[in-house]
Scaffold this active site. Structure first.
Site, PDB file in Angstrom:
ATOM      1  N   SER A 189       2.468   1.626  -3.689  1.00 30.17           N
ATOM      2  CA  SER A 189       3.372   0.557  -4.109  1.00 30.17           C
ATOM      3  C   SER A 189       4.170   0.979  -5.346  1.00 30.17           C
ATOM      4  O   SER A 189       4.907   1.966  -5.299  1.00 30.17           O
ATOM      5  CB  SER A 189       2.557  -0.719  -4.346  1.00 30.17           C
ATOM      6  OG  SER A 189       3.377  -1.840  -4.486  1.00 30.17           O
TER       7      SER A 189
ATOM      8  N   HIS B  71       0.778  -4.093   3.516  1.00 29.03           N
ATOM      9  CA  HIS B  71       0.717  -3.506   2.179  1.00 29.03           C
ATOM     10  C   HIS B  71      -0.706  -3.202   1.713  1.00 29.03           C
ATOM     11  O   HIS B  71      -0.969  -2.140   1.154  1.00 29.03           O
ATOM     12  CB  HIS B  71       1.393  -4.452   1.180  1.00 29.03           C
ATOM     13  CG  HIS B  71       2.014  -3.769   0.012  1.00 29.03           C
ATOM     14  ND1 HIS B  71       3.108  -2.948   0.108  1.00 29.03           N
ATOM     15  CD2 HIS B  71       1.688  -3.786  -1.300  1.00 29.03           C
ATOM     16  CE1 HIS B  71       3.438  -2.489  -1.084  1.00 29.03           C
ATOM     17  NE2 HIS B  71       2.582  -2.988  -1.962  1.00 29.03           N
TER      18      HIS B  71
ATOM     19  N   ASP C 197       4.426  -4.510   6.798  1.00 29.62           N
ATOM     20  CA  ASP C 197       4.446  -4.597   5.337  1.00 29.62           C
ATOM     21  C   ASP C 197       5.618  -5.456   4.882  1.00 29.62           C
ATOM     22  O   ASP C 197       6.780  -5.128   5.132  1.00 29.62           O
ATOM     23  CB  ASP C 197       4.549  -3.191   4.747  1.00 29.62           C
ATOM     24  CG  ASP C 197       4.163  -3.120   3.285  1.00 29.62           C
ATOM     25  OD1 ASP C 197       4.406  -4.093   2.564  1.00 29.62           O
ATOM     26  OD2 ASP C 197       3.618  -2.081   2.870  1.00 29.62           O
TER      27      ASP C 197
END
Length: 407
Positions: free
Chosen positions: A179, A382, A349
């Protein structure tokens, strides 16, 4: 109405984890002080050692005075040689810390899998998180302590941790980011920074462009300037680990018929493969504080659809900081073409959207083909990249193979 507003802000910021203050103004009453943590309360003793792994606590000081916590896992659970092993540095995402890589059992957590597979593992926690709240001259009660965005992570935190691992091992290192940990690394690489100490990089749920983020909470927060509102109110630190927040989340999770994996994935995208016990462990340690300025910076990028430095909001202030009326951009096409890069992104995601990832890939169209690998998992979102029960087979085994190929 105010409580709904506050809770909405919490949820928006919580989702970005992988899913501020003249005098210190807190959004929530803290359950536990986040002053500098001792070794007794560190990541090694609380999470790593109990699972049978040797672990050392280290600190490194950035050029702007922040004292960052690092952990070194030199061997796998079976022990073995402490000789020359390829070093790997793991960098977490927004509102997380080094425990990101230790959320699952040893045979599923990337940090411990790397150690068991012959890598020399180093973890780090970003400034402002529980174990990295020290500073050479500032207190966390000072507004100046929180005067940073991810630009400073690019300029100071990453160089300090890279250099420390390089100095300790005498080797170039492999890097894993998740991320926001991918955004900071890519931005540094685009300016030619750190590449001389780097063997290869793995980028999980890569974040560069975020103009097409599909999480409604994230986009609504950016469009409504919620982070800017917090900064205007004098809340320069956002600390989501308050007693009221933890109690609220745990009460929700305890309700009959409520599956907290669904609560989490509703923010991060529909994760395919989370275990509820891992989510419970996640809530024990995460989320972590960050600066409100950092959240403003991310919101600016969502609205603008570009990768730029922090925008001070007017030409005069930008000129003062940058010598130009608009903030400089990070040009991803400037990443060296021969730098080995491993990308892993998922079709579900909501934060690392497939269309944004494609824009990043387009920027790298001239990259050496034999120096890049792409791993796309249609059902991953994610949080799957750090918590999925099958992440070893789906992501981590190919990642380790890539590192060995580019050793």
């Amino acid at each position: 109405m105010a409580s709904v507003f506050v809770f909405k802000i919490l949820l928006v910021l919580f989702c970005l984890c992988g899913s501020a203050v003249g005098s210190r103004v807190k959004l929530f009453e803290a359950k536990k002080s986040f002053s500098a943590a001792s070794d007794d309360d560190g990541v090694c003793n609380s999470v790593v050692n109990p699972q049978g792994y040797a672990c050392e606590e280290h600190t490194v000081t950035t050029q702007d005075g922040y004292i960052l916590s690092m952990q070194h896992i030199p061997n796998g659970r079976s022990g073995g040689s402490t000789g020359s092993k390829p070093p790997v540095l793991l960098q977490h995402g927004l509102l997380m810390d080094a425990i990101t890589w230790l959320l699952s059992p040893p045979d599923q957590s990337l940090a411990l899998l790397l150690a068991d597979n012959g890598f020399d593992v180093w973890l780090t926690s970003t400034r402002g998180t529980k174990y990295s709240q020290g500073h050479t001259s500032l207190s966390i009660n000072d507004a100046a302590y929180w005067n940073w965005s991810w630009d400073e992570l690019v300029a100071y935190d990453l160089p300090a941790t890279f250099q420390y691992v390089n100095d300790q091992t005498g080797q170039k290192l492999h890097y894993v980011g998740h991320s926001l940990g991918t955004l900071t690394a890519l931005s540094a690489f685009s300016r030619g920074q750190l590449v001389g100490m780097l063997q290869s990089a793995a980028l999980l749920s890569p974040i560069a462009y975020v103009g097409q983020v599909s999480s409604p909470l994230a986009t609504n927060a950016a469009d409504d300037f919620l982070a800017e509102d917090l900064k205007w109110l004098g809340i320069n630190e956002f600390n989501p680990r308050g007693e009221a927040v933890l109690k609220l989340l745990k009460d929700i999770c305890a309700k009959p018929g409520v599956d907290c994996t669904n609560l989490l994935t509703s923010f991060t995208g529909q994760n395919c493969c989370l275990n509820s016990s891992v989510v419970d462990f996640f809530l024990t340690h995460e989320p972590q504080p960050t600066s409100t300025k950092n959240m403003v910076h991310v919101a600016q990028m969502i609205r603008d659809g570009t990768i730029h430095m922090y925008d001070y909001g007017n030409a005069d202030d930008n000129n003062q900081h940058y010598g130009q009326p608009t903030p400089p951009t990070y040009n991803m096409s400037s990443i060296p073409n021969d730098l080995p890069l491993f990308f892993a992104n998922g079709g579900a995601d909501a934060l690392s959207d497939v269309n944004d990832v494609q824009l990043l890939h387009d920027d790298l169209k001239d990259h050496d083909a034999d120096k890049m690998a792409f791993l796309y998992q249609d059902n991953y979102a994610h949080a799957d990249y750090v918590m999925a029960v099958n992440a070893k087979q789906v992501v981590y085994d190919p990642l380790m193979a890539f590192f060995r190929l580019h050793q």
